[in-house]
Each structure stands twice: as structure tokens, then as C-alpha cells.
Design an enzyme around this catalytic site. Sequence first.
Site, PDB file in Angstrom:
ATOM      1  N   GLY A 255      37.121  41.176  41.478  1.00 47.04           N
ATOM      2  CA  GLY A 255      37.364  42.464  42.239  1.00 47.04           C
ATOM      3  C   GLY A 255      36.669  43.494  41.065  1.00 47.04           C
ATOM      4  O   GLY A 255      35.924  43.408  40.379  1.00 47.04           O
ATOM      5  N   SER A 256      37.251  44.810  41.200  1.00 47.01           N
ATOM      6  CA  SER A 256      36.876  45.881  40.554  1.00 47.01           C
ATOM      7  C   SER A 256      37.002  45.697  38.859  1.00 47.01           C
ATOM      8  O   SER A 256      36.615  46.346  38.164  1.00 47.01           O
ATOM      9  CB  SER A 256      37.510  47.289  41.084  1.00 47.01           C
ATOM     10  OG  SER A 256      37.274  47.208  42.387  1.00 47.01           O
TER      11      SER A 256
END
Lengths: 379, 633
Positions: free
Chosen positions: B326-327
Site C-alpha cells: 500500500g502507501s
Amino acid sequence: MNPRLDPRKWLHFLLSPLDGPLMVLILILTTYSAVIMVSASPERLGTLAVNAGVAFLAMWLAARTPPPRLMSIALPLYVLGILLLIAVALFGDVSKGARRWLNIGITRIQPSELMKIAMPLTLAWYFQSREGMIRGRDFLIATSLLLLPVGLIAKQPDLGTAILVTASGFFVLFFAGLTWRLILPVAVVGIVGVASIVAMGDTICQPGVDWPGLREYQKHRVCTLLDPTSDPLGKGFHIIQSTIAIGSGGVVGKGWGNGTQTHLDFLPERHTDFIFAVLTEEFGLVGALILVVIYILLIFRGLFIAAGAPTLFSRLLAGALTLIFFTYALVNMGMVSGILPVVGVPLPFVSYGGTALVTLCLGVGMLMSIQRHRRRVGT
Amino acid sequence: MADIRTPEQELARFRGRLAVAGIVALIGFGLLVARFSYLQVVRYDYYSTRAEDNRISLVPIVPNRGLITDRNGTVLARNYSAYTLEITPSKVDDLEATIEALSKLVDIQPKDRKRLKKLMDESKSFESLPLRNRLSDEEVARFIAQRYRFPGVELKARLFRDYPMGSFASHVIGYIGRINDRDLERIEENDDAANYRGTDHIGKSGLEKSYERDLHGITGFEEVEVDSGGRAVRLLRRTPAVPGNNVILTLDLKLQEIVEKAFGNRRGALVAIEPSTGGVLAMVSTPTFDPNLFVDGIAPQDWDQLNTDQDKPLLNRAIYSAYPPGSTFKPFMALGALTTGKRTPNQALADPGYFNFGGHRFMDDKVGGHGSVDLYKSIVVSCNTYYYVLANDMGIDAIAGFMRPFGFGQRSGIDLPGEAEGVLPSPEWKKKRFKRPEQQKWFGGETISVGIGQGYNAYTPLQMAQGLAALVNNGVLYRPHLARHVVDAKTGERRTIEPQPLRTIPLKQAHIDLIKRAMVGVNKAGTGARAFAGAPYEVGGKTGTAQVYSLRGGKYVEGRIAERLRDHSWFIAFAPADKPKIALAVLVENGGFGAQSAAPIARQALDYYLLGKVPAGIAPEDPAAEESAEGAE
């Protein structure tokens, strides 16, 4: 002075029946036996002494008995032996899968042992009685006299004794002049037979293959001999361990009381049938050679006595008895060193065991008697 | 023979036969002497060796297994001596009856019987197998008084492995268990069979397995003379066993404990690494299990429970489970942009809230976008659009090429067994991964997903922590390791496991500093601000969310989605920002937004590690994080 108390007369009384060379050899052998027993089984020394005493007494008595007297007890002894063997077959005690012992109330006796002496006596007596007119049928009759007890003994079953009794009888036949034309073919067939068994060991030792006339355990003994490793924990164990004992002894041995195979219980029956393995483990090849030399001296003394024996009876008896000692020694040392099957044959004059010692000493006593009486009974 | 001869002829023949007999006797004895000479001279060496082999038996002395302690000396694995009741099935006539009779003297539970049954299936019948362990003194006394009744049953004093911390750090420590056929094969392959004579346990997982060689020690031997029955008669020589080495870990058990408690009953993992050495400070995987259950053969019902539990407690998520980052991938992407020259720090993007590519609209989390976004802001507000565009500009090959040196998608080489590789997506990887030609083709749209840490990306928490550690350590990547020293139990001599720098990634210090500053910004003004409010140290971080379930453009509303389909929550952090002493990665499975469940765990870990702050009892959920659903990560 009362002549009965004269020590020199007593000594003469004691020693005169004995043959010097034989007596020395037997004493060396029993001393050797005691020395080994100290290592192999010291707790049996006392019994060994008692056995030796009884055996020497038997030897002395036999030595005092003139050959004609021996000849006269031959047939009764033989008949008694046959009767006892029949009794064993009917009422005998079973021990280790074989019916060999007869309980006569005070003790148990093994009548087959008696036959080892009675057999040569009887056959020698038979040929003596036919002296001068021995024909082919005499050998047939003698063979029948031989095969009757052998059959009974083999049936017990006691292969070792059967072989020894057969041998003792055969030696009489041999010295009585059994023709080479019969001996050689049998010898050739025997050698070929043994050779083929060795060669085909793998096939005929397969489980399920029955050997005609032999019991399973007898087959097993032969097969184990051919390949001891086939049964390393069972029947092969004895042979494997005794050859290890012999081989590890080397030239001079591990020393008296230092045999590891002996003292750590790897050797089976180390005070009886396998005592030779103890001897060679602790005294090495040197110890074995000393023993062999003593046996050779013993046998040549016996053959010498036979050669000088005055009557046919004493000649045959002396020759047969001498070869029995040889057979004992050969079979025992052969089986312990792994070249003959394990049959219960003791090492003569060395193995622990009263009966065998008495039997052997009786034989020696008879030899002494023949030697002592060689001049008195003229040809 | 029918012919009649004179007595003289008879005598001559007789004497001839005596001569034959004499010769035969000599030949017979000659053969025997030949045989003796063969045995005693030619084959003397062979038989004397056989006799020695017969005589001497080697009785192994099993060495004490080494201890495992954390960096502060807290014991994690040790031994204690206790009595065990052992039974040799082959020596027992009626096993059922024997056990029944024994149960009158000693407490034998159905579970003990079941375990014995299982052990019997796995081992040979002549082996001595434990029926009951850790007998009380009273039980020992009762059995001894009646032992004559139980041939084949023995009381043995044995060392038992014990994990005093129970389930704490269980995945790291692992456990030992009885040696099975597979272990035996491995032992033989390593030529260790002699050293394992007498040993019946071996490391099965975790450090117990990877440091088996050190922990086991060297088996000693007693040379005893035995008789043919195998009974020892005399001791000839004794070579004492060399006890196993103790292993001291880089792990801080207190930190481990605080993190495990912070997880509560949530599933997930945390890996904390000392960036300057690669030493692992904490490695958590929840749920955990009690390694003590395995030591003497796990009871079947315990095994079933551990195996069928859908939370998979035996799984070490920290090194075995790979999740899309993810981020948390964005700082690495940003650094890649600077290093490859695709972006300058000040180059700004006007974010409309989406990025169109190949007829597909990639959405930002914030409707309408973040306005003008430069590199610093892209990290602090976690702007997706910035990275969609960046990924497209860099291309997949440049991304994969830049990421690879950080350890993404490769086994780190940590001193634990069973590490997963993860996936660093690239066209080559896709070619290998898929069979059908149409699946093997790499699409440009896939690059764009990779740019924000979704798509095929899949990294273990360990890889994330390792990558971050390398980043904050100015590009020097160390091999992560758990063991710090191996101590000789006898001499006390310490062998230090030297930190092993695997590579130095060529990075510009200015670029690294900018990324670190942006990550500090995340915890000051961005997605991590709430979790790190009031932290007295400067800490860099980044939240992340790994998609479990594709919404196909629909709006993600947590309450509407089954718990196990909710997003995984990531948080990576390092502190203190200027000279990082710790870098960590936290993952909470199905935890939703990274700021919500993962960041508070990181906060507790850092508070303890940097300030020595120990939370009271089990750390409660941060209620503020529950409500936090604002904006993009």
C-alpha cells in the site's frame, strides 16, 4: 615289616599297570585343562579334580585288566549298551530336543557314551574270534553289529556320538583289513558329497528344502557352517564368536585370563566343547601348537603300542582307540575353528565333562594294559 | 578280502595300515594348524578388530542444549531436569494392561495415552517412549516401590526443554520436538548421525532450528566394556559431552511483549530492526502459540486446534506472509523518482483527484484531489495521483530496478527458517509467474497500481522493515539477524555475530534527507499525526493500506464489508529521525486504514524503545483512531 605297608611296594602297585609316556601326556593334558579352566570357569576346578580322580581310577583299573579279560567283557558290555539304548528310546529323558539320557534312579546316564568303548571292544573281539578265517561276510556281520547301536544313537538324535561310534567301529574294520576297494570309493563319494554341499550351499540351505535322513537342526548346523553370517544371532553365533576368539588370539595370545571373548561371555560353552577357543584366545597359535604336538605324541604312542600288540584283538583295539582320540581332537578343533559342523564332541582330556573324561581314560587304560601285557601273552 | 593270509602277512598289512593312520592323523592336524595359522596370523587384524568391536560399546552422553536469551539476558529457552516415565512397547506384553496398572500409581490422562499412541506410530517399537513427563516426587516414589511389576517401564531423569516466556516470541524461538524420519534424513545428509546418537529431540522451527548446530552441542561418549548381553561391565574411557552454545539475541523481549500485548487479539505482524546493524529488536506474529506444547510430542487435540484455527497461529506472518505494501511503498517510490531524476523536489503536480490511463480512471482517495502537490506533500498527504503519474513516467523496469536493492521480493537471509520471497512485480516476474501467453504480457495499467503499492506487490513485514532500515541508514542494507552472540557454555567465550552489510545502495544524501523529512511530516501533520501526537522524539512514518478485496470502483465502507475482507493496515516508522535507532514495520490484518490500527502499535513500541515507557496492562485501542477516516492516508 608288613609288605602291605611298604611304600615302595605300594608305589609299584600303583604305577606298574601304567604306561609312562601315555601317563605323562595325559597328565600334561589334564594340567593344561586345569590351567585353562582357571581362566574359563574357575568355579569348576574342584569338580574337574574329582572328575580327573575318577577318570584316573578308571584308567588304572582298565590298565590292570589283562586283554583276555577285556575281551571277555566285550560282548556283555555291547548287549548291555544295546539294551540301555533301547530303554532310552522308550523311557529316556528329553533334553534340548533330544532323547539321550536314562534316569536310573541315582543318576542319569548317557548309554551312547558306553558304546564308544563297547563298540571297538566288541568288533575287536569278533575279529579275534574269527582269526585266521576272516572272510567278506565277517565284515558284513561286523558292520551290522556297528550299525545297530549307531542307528539307535542317531535316532535320539545325537549326531556327534553317532559319528564317533561309527568312527570307532570303522577303525576296527579298517585295521582288520577292510579292502581299499570299499574304502576308497566311500572316501571319494564322501569328499565329492562334502564338496558339492559346500558348492551348492546357497541352494540347498534355502528354507523349505528338506534333507533326506537329517533333522532340521542338523541341516541348520551344516548350513551355518557353510555361511555363519546367515544366522549371526542364532546358530551362527557360536561359530562366529569362536573364530573371532581364535583369530584375535594371534600368535602368542592375549594372555592367561585376558581373553575378552571368553570373559565377556561371547564364547558359548567355553568350559566344554568350545574350550579350545579359550585356549587359543589366551595362548595364541603357540598354545594351539603345543596342544597339537601333545595329541600327535599321544596318537603316535598309541599307534606304537598297536604295532607291538601281540594278539589280533589287542592290535585292533589299540589301533581303533588311538584313532578315536584323533577323531575327537580333529572334530572338536575343526568345529571350533569353523571348518567342521558343530557336533557335540569334546576336546579330549581338556574339555570339562566327567563322562567323556572317564570314557577317554578307560580307552587310555586299555592301551596301557595292551602295552603292559604285550610280552606275557605270546604270539 | 576273501583270501586267507598267513599271520605274518596279516601283521605286515596291519602295520601298513597303522602307517596310513599315522599319515592321515598328521595330515588332519596339519590342516588344523593351517586353519589356525590362517585365523591367527593372516587374519589376525580382522579378528582382533572384531573382538574389540564386540567388547567395546559406546554409550552416548547427550549434551545439554544451549540456552536462548534476549539481548538483556531474559531466558527464552532453557532446560530443567525432571523424571519421565518411559515405556518400551516391544518389552511389554500387554500395553493396555500395563498402562492401566501404571495409572493406579501415576496420574495418566487420556491425552498422555493418545500422545503415546501417536509416538508409537512414528517410532520403532524398541525405542523407549515417554508416557508421562514431569512426575511429581510422590509419583516417583510410588513407582519406584513397585517398579518390579513393570518390566519395560523405566523411570528416567532427563533434561526437558522449557520456554519460560510461554507464547511470547514463540515464532522467533520456535520449538524442539522428537526427531522424526525427515529429521533423521537431514542429520544423515549433514553427516551428523554420530553426534545425534542418544539425542531424541531436535529444533523444529524458529531459532531452535536455525541455530540447531550451536544449541545442540557435541555428544560425549562413554566407552564401556560390555558382555554379550550388552550389560556394561567396566568403564574404559569417558569423553564428556560439550554442552550446546547459548544464543543471545538482538531481540528485546520487553519490546516484544509490549507489541504482542498491543496487538491484543488482532492478527498481524511487527518487525523492528536496528538500522545500523540489521539486528532484529522485535519480531511479532499474532496470534501466537505455546511452544511448550511441542516439546514432547504435541497432543493430537492441541495439534488439531493449532492447525485448523483459521487465524493460523503457527504461521510466522513476519517472514512468511506477503502483503501489498500500500502507501508505505510511496517513500521508496519518491526516492526512486529523485534518484532516477524523474522528479525534482520542487516539481509540483496539480492533482485533479484522478489519473486517466488507457480508458481507466485511477482515483485518488480524496475527492477533488489535493491541489498542488510536490514530492514532500505527496508523502505527507499520501497523494495517489502523484504516484500514478510518477509510476507511469518511471516505467515498471525502472521501478523494479530501483526497488530490488532494498530487498523487496527477495529472501532477506535472516537467521530463521521458512522465509517467503514475496513479489517485486516486473515483466520478467510475470512471464515466469504465468503460463498462458496472454497472461504473461505486462500492461501499462499494472505499472500504475504498482506505483501506489497495490497490484502484484507483495512483501513480508520483514522486507518492509529491512527496506526502511536501509533507507534511513543512508542506503546501507544489513542482513537482518536475530542472534547477536553465540556463547560457549563452558568457557564463556563469546562469538559475536558481526553485522553483515549486504550492499550500499547508491543514493544522494539530500534525497534521503528529504524523504526522511517528509516521513517526519507524516507524523506531524499527516496521516500519522494522531497516533504520534505529543511524542517527545522526532519520528518518521508512513501509513499504508493493503487491499484485500477489490471494490471495482465502489466506495469502501468498512462496516459493510466482512471482517476478513477488510483492508490490511500498515505502518512503517523510524526514530529518532536524525540518527535512527529503530526502524519498524507493522501490519494488522484486516485492520482497515493504517493510521487506525497499525500506527498506535508502532507508537507503543517506539515509546518503550526510546523512552522506556511501559504501558499499563494490555494496551487499549486508541479510540481516536477508530473515528479517523478522514482523507487519504
